[in-house]
Design a protein around this motif. Sequence first.
Motif, mmCIF file in Angstrom:
data_model
loop_
_atom_site.group_PDB
_atom_site.id
_atom_site.type_symbol
_atom_site.label_atom_id
_atom_site.label_comp_id
_atom_site.label_asym_id
_atom_site.label_seq_id
_atom_site.Cartn_x
_atom_site.Cartn_y
_atom_site.Cartn_z
ATOM 1 N N THR A 127 -2.222 -5.059 12.166
ATOM 2 C CA THR A 127 -2.811 -5.557 10.936
ATOM 3 C C THR A 127 -2.992 -4.413 9.947
ATOM 4 O OG1 THR A 127 -5.050 -5.247 11.790
ATOM 5 C CG2 THR A 127 -4.009 -7.395 12.154
ATOM 6 N N ALA A 128 -2.901 -4.742 8.669
ATOM 7 C CA ALA A 128 -3.133 -3.760 7.610
ATOM 8 C C ALA A 128 -3.592 -4.511 6.365
ATOM 9 C CB ALA A 128 -1.860 -2.963 7.304
ATOM 10 N N THR A 129 -4.635 -4.060 5.759
ATOM 11 C CA THR A 129 -5.137 -4.715 4.562
ATOM 12 C C THR A 129 -4.436 -4.176 3.321
ATOM 13 O OG1 THR A 129 -6.932 -3.093 4.397
ATOM 14 C CG2 THR A 129 -7.408 -5.147 5.567
ATOM 15 N N VAL A 130 -4.385 -5.019 2.294
ATOM 16 C CA VAL A 130 -3.831 -4.581 1.014
ATOM 17 C C VAL A 130 -4.796 -3.602 0.367
ATOM 18 C CG1 VAL A 130 -2.970 -5.298 -1.242
ATOM 19 C CG2 VAL A 130 -2.691 -6.798 0.720
ATOM 20 N N GLY A 131 -4.266 -2.475 -0.087
ATOM 21 C CA GLY A 131 -5.098 -1.513 -0.795
ATOM 22 C C GLY A 131 -5.131 -1.829 -2.278
ATOM 23 N N ASP A 132 -5.297 -0.805 -3.097
ATOM 24 C CA ASP A 132 -5.322 -1.006 -4.549
ATOM 25 C C ASP A 132 -3.955 -1.440 -5.058
ATOM 26 O OD1 ASP A 132 -7.979 -0.252 -4.691
ATOM 27 O OD2 ASP A 132 -7.492 1.865 -5.014
ATOM 28 N N LEU A 133 -3.950 -2.249 -6.120
ATOM 29 C CA LEU A 133 -2.723 -2.596 -6.820
ATOM 30 C C LEU A 133 -2.614 -1.698 -8.041
ATOM 31 C CD1 LEU A 133 -2.869 -6.509 -6.637
ATOM 32 C CD2 LEU A 133 -1.675 -4.932 -5.114
ATOM 33 N N ASP A 134 -1.563 -0.885 -8.092
ATOM 34 C CA ASP A 134 -1.374 0.035 -9.202
ATOM 35 C C ASP A 134 -0.749 -0.682 -10.397
ATOM 36 O OD1 ASP A 134 -2.364 2.089 -7.653
ATOM 37 O OD2 ASP A 134 -0.384 2.710 -6.952
ATOM 38 N N ILE A 135 -1.248 -0.409 -11.590
ATOM 39 C CA ILE A 135 -0.749 -0.995 -12.826
ATOM 40 C C ILE A 135 -0.212 0.127 -13.715
ATOM 41 C CG2 ILE A 135 -1.295 -2.427 -14.815
ATOM 42 C CD1 ILE A 135 -1.624 -3.837 -12.129
ATOM 43 N N SER A 136 1.008 -0.017 -14.206
ATOM 44 C CA SER A 136 1.583 1.005 -15.080
ATOM 45 C C SER A 136 2.544 0.357 -16.069
ATOM 46 C CB SER A 136 2.317 2.074 -14.255
ATOM 47 O OG SER A 136 3.395 1.491 -13.521
ATOM 48 N N ILE A 137 2.834 1.087 -17.156
ATOM 49 C CA ILE A 137 3.834 0.672 -18.130
ATOM 50 C C ILE A 137 5.034 1.585 -17.954
ATOM 51 C CG2 ILE A 137 4.366 0.290 -20.553
ATOM 52 C CD1 ILE A 137 2.120 -1.481 -19.438
ATOM 53 N N ALA A 152 2.141 -2.329 -5.003
ATOM 54 C CA ALA A 152 1.216 -2.560 -3.899
ATOM 55 C C ALA A 152 1.077 -1.318 -3.042
ATOM 56 C CB ALA A 152 1.681 -3.732 -3.045
ATOM 57 N N ASN A 153 -0.119 -1.136 -2.530
ATOM 58 C CA ASN A 153 -0.405 -0.118 -1.530
ATOM 59 C C ASN A 153 -1.087 -0.796 -0.347
ATOM 60 O OD1 ASN A 153 0.154 2.469 -3.200
ATOM 61 N ND2 ASN A 153 -1.219 1.283 -4.492
ATOM 62 N N SER A 154 -0.909 -0.242 0.820
ATOM 63 C CA SER A 154 -1.603 -0.773 1.988
ATOM 64 C C SER A 154 -2.516 0.289 2.555
ATOM 65 C CB SER A 154 -0.610 -1.222 3.066
ATOM 66 O OG SER A 154 -0.051 -0.094 3.735
ATOM 67 N N ASN A 155 -3.567 -0.153 3.200
ATOM 68 C CA ASN A 155 -4.387 0.764 3.974
ATOM 69 C C ASN A 155 -3.697 1.012 5.309
ATOM 70 O OD1 ASN A 155 -6.524 0.977 2.042
ATOM 71 N ND2 ASN A 155 -7.167 -1.081 2.622
ATOM 72 N N PRO A 156 -3.974 2.110 5.976
ATOM 73 C CA PRO A 156 -3.305 2.388 7.257
ATOM 74 C C PRO A 156 -3.451 1.228 8.236
ATOM 75 C CG PRO A 156 -4.516 4.314 6.510
ATOM 76 C CD PRO A 156 -4.890 3.190 5.581
ATOM 77 N N ILE A 237 6.020 -4.770 -6.905
ATOM 78 C CA ILE A 237 5.875 -6.195 -6.605
ATOM 79 C C ILE A 237 6.352 -7.059 -7.762
ATOM 80 C CG2 ILE A 237 4.221 -8.050 -6.122
ATOM 81 C CD1 ILE A 237 4.634 -6.227 -3.764
ATOM 82 N N ARG A 238 5.968 -6.681 -8.986
ATOM 83 C CA ARG A 238 6.247 -7.536 -10.149
ATOM 84 C C ARG A 238 6.476 -6.673 -11.373
ATOM 85 N NH1 ARG A 238 8.159 -11.107 -13.163
ATOM 86 N NH2 ARG A 238 6.969 -12.938 -13.870
ATOM 87 N N GLN A 239 7.512 -7.056 -12.166
ATOM 88 C CA GLN A 239 7.786 -6.402 -13.441
ATOM 89 C C GLN A 239 7.830 -7.469 -14.531
ATOM 90 O OE1 GLN A 239 10.340 -5.976 -10.833
ATOM 91 N NE2 GLN A 239 9.085 -4.356 -9.942
ATOM 92 N N ILE A 240 7.056 -7.275 -15.602
ATOM 93 C CA ILE A 240 6.971 -8.262 -16.682
ATOM 94 C C ILE A 240 7.157 -7.544 -18.013
ATOM 95 C CG2 ILE A 240 5.599 -10.087 -17.738
ATOM 96 C CD1 ILE A 240 3.907 -10.146 -15.192
ATOM 97 N N PRO A 241 8.125 -7.964 -18.847
ATOM 98 C CA PRO A 241 8.284 -7.343 -20.169
ATOM 99 C C PRO A 241 6.989 -7.415 -20.965
ATOM 100 C CG PRO A 241 10.160 -8.758 -19.653
ATOM 101 C CD PRO A 241 9.137 -9.004 -18.579
ATOM 102 N N LEU A 242 6.683 -6.356 -21.697
ATOM 103 C CA LEU A 242 5.423 -6.295 -22.434
ATOM 104 C C LEU A 242 5.309 -7.373 -23.499
ATOM 105 C CD1 LEU A 242 4.579 -2.520 -22.983
ATOM 106 C CD2 LEU A 242 3.660 -4.120 -21.308
ATOM 107 N N ASP A 243 6.439 -7.865 -24.033
ATOM 108 C CA ASP A 243 6.370 -8.893 -25.071
ATOM 109 C C ASP A 243 6.329 -10.309 -24.504
ATOM 110 O OD1 ASP A 243 8.935 -9.148 -24.144
ATOM 111 O OD2 ASP A 243 9.916 -8.847 -26.077
ATOM 112 N N SER A 244 6.165 -10.448 -23.196
ATOM 113 C CA SER A 244 6.172 -11.779 -22.565
ATOM 114 C C SER A 244 4.837 -12.492 -22.763
ATOM 115 C CB SER A 244 6.457 -11.654 -21.064
ATOM 116 O OG SER A 244 6.281 -12.901 -20.414
#
Length: 405
Positions: A127-137, A152-156, A237-244
């Motif tokens: 088992t491994a829990t989901v860690g922080d979700l990183d957001i960037s442009i 996505a990041n996971s904890n150990p 995980i996901r990429q979304i155009p900024l003008d969407s």
Amino acid sequence: MKKIISYIYLLIGLLIIDSCIEPVEFSTISVDSNLVVNGILTNELKNHTVELSRTIPIDSTKLSPEKNATVFVTDNTGAIYNFQETEDGTYTSINTFSAEAAKKYTLNIETSNGQKYTSSEEMLPGTATVGDLDISIEENEISQIQELVIKANSNPSSGDGNYYRYEYDETYKIKTPIWSQKKLLIISDTNPYEFELVDKTPEEDGIGFCYGNQKSKKVLVTETLSLSQDQVIGFPIRQIPLDSYIIGIRYSILVKQYVINQNTFDFYTLLDKFSNPDDIFSQTQVGNIPSNVTSVDNPQEDKVLGFFEVSSLSTKRIFLNREDITEVDFENYQNLGSCAERVNPEIEDSRGRSPLLNRLRTGWIYQSPPDVLIIPPNKPYQLALKICGDCSHLGPVNPPDFWTE
């Protein structure tokens, strides 16, 4: 889960492809009726489901669910988990249960014509829990446009991890380009025609916003064997155009992380390869996609597509407002220029027909009284395109239960 079956349907045409590429006349294709299996057990305490269907020709658009089958799961302690058909081809466990560590689970199927199938024994990985979700442009290297990128990041992990699969379920708030507080009801659609202007109700009509929803369609798998520790770091995980418009007001994403075993990882990796149209005529053949479900009576001839997965699941949801992401303007789901058109048709014309009724039935809705000083008695309603004043074709008008502002 239905998206996995959709991936498999894309491969059906390959079953008849030889190692040489030749022109194919699709109208003459005949396809064996192979069983398609999609079943996932997780460590969630819930009613689990197994989906069964049959392969279809590549030019067919109608699914072929496998109905009236007997489906059950067994474990190595002798426990039996029975499933019942809740929709055509969808079988749901009668009782809630969760997959447990150290137990081995086997899927068993008997179709309505007596054909039996069984899976290999599958165990719950670590088992491994989901860690922080990183957001960037970031700039898309192909399109050269700016995108919101969610990673996505996971904890150990605890136990045997190393292989991971991701899904996402996103929800986004949408605003109609135009909005009216009133709607026009059709009281009589025969002569004499009758219409009634009434107030919209928030419960039924909303207040000018809708809540769209999309689930991931691509295979998202990764491994950590090559890393110094069993921990996912910065997996896109996901990429979304900024003008969407999807990220135009408020956006939420639920990320699902499955810890899977190597056989499951291999299955999804090859499934992803075949779902890429650029590789559709590669030398790798469909038969090399590892299915862990086989026919009991005729394993050599009666091939099975799909997989029985046992995995541990962890989820994480985040919310983002537009101002949290960027100051770049977004494009609405509907071009504002096309929403400027207005018409005020006659209730009844000289031939006894109703242009107003016809408009209301062909994509127009009430917007306002006519923009004139004297309103003609036969043209009291000004209409706009429904797509501009009603966003319900993109999602419900009321927010889902989990939604917060």
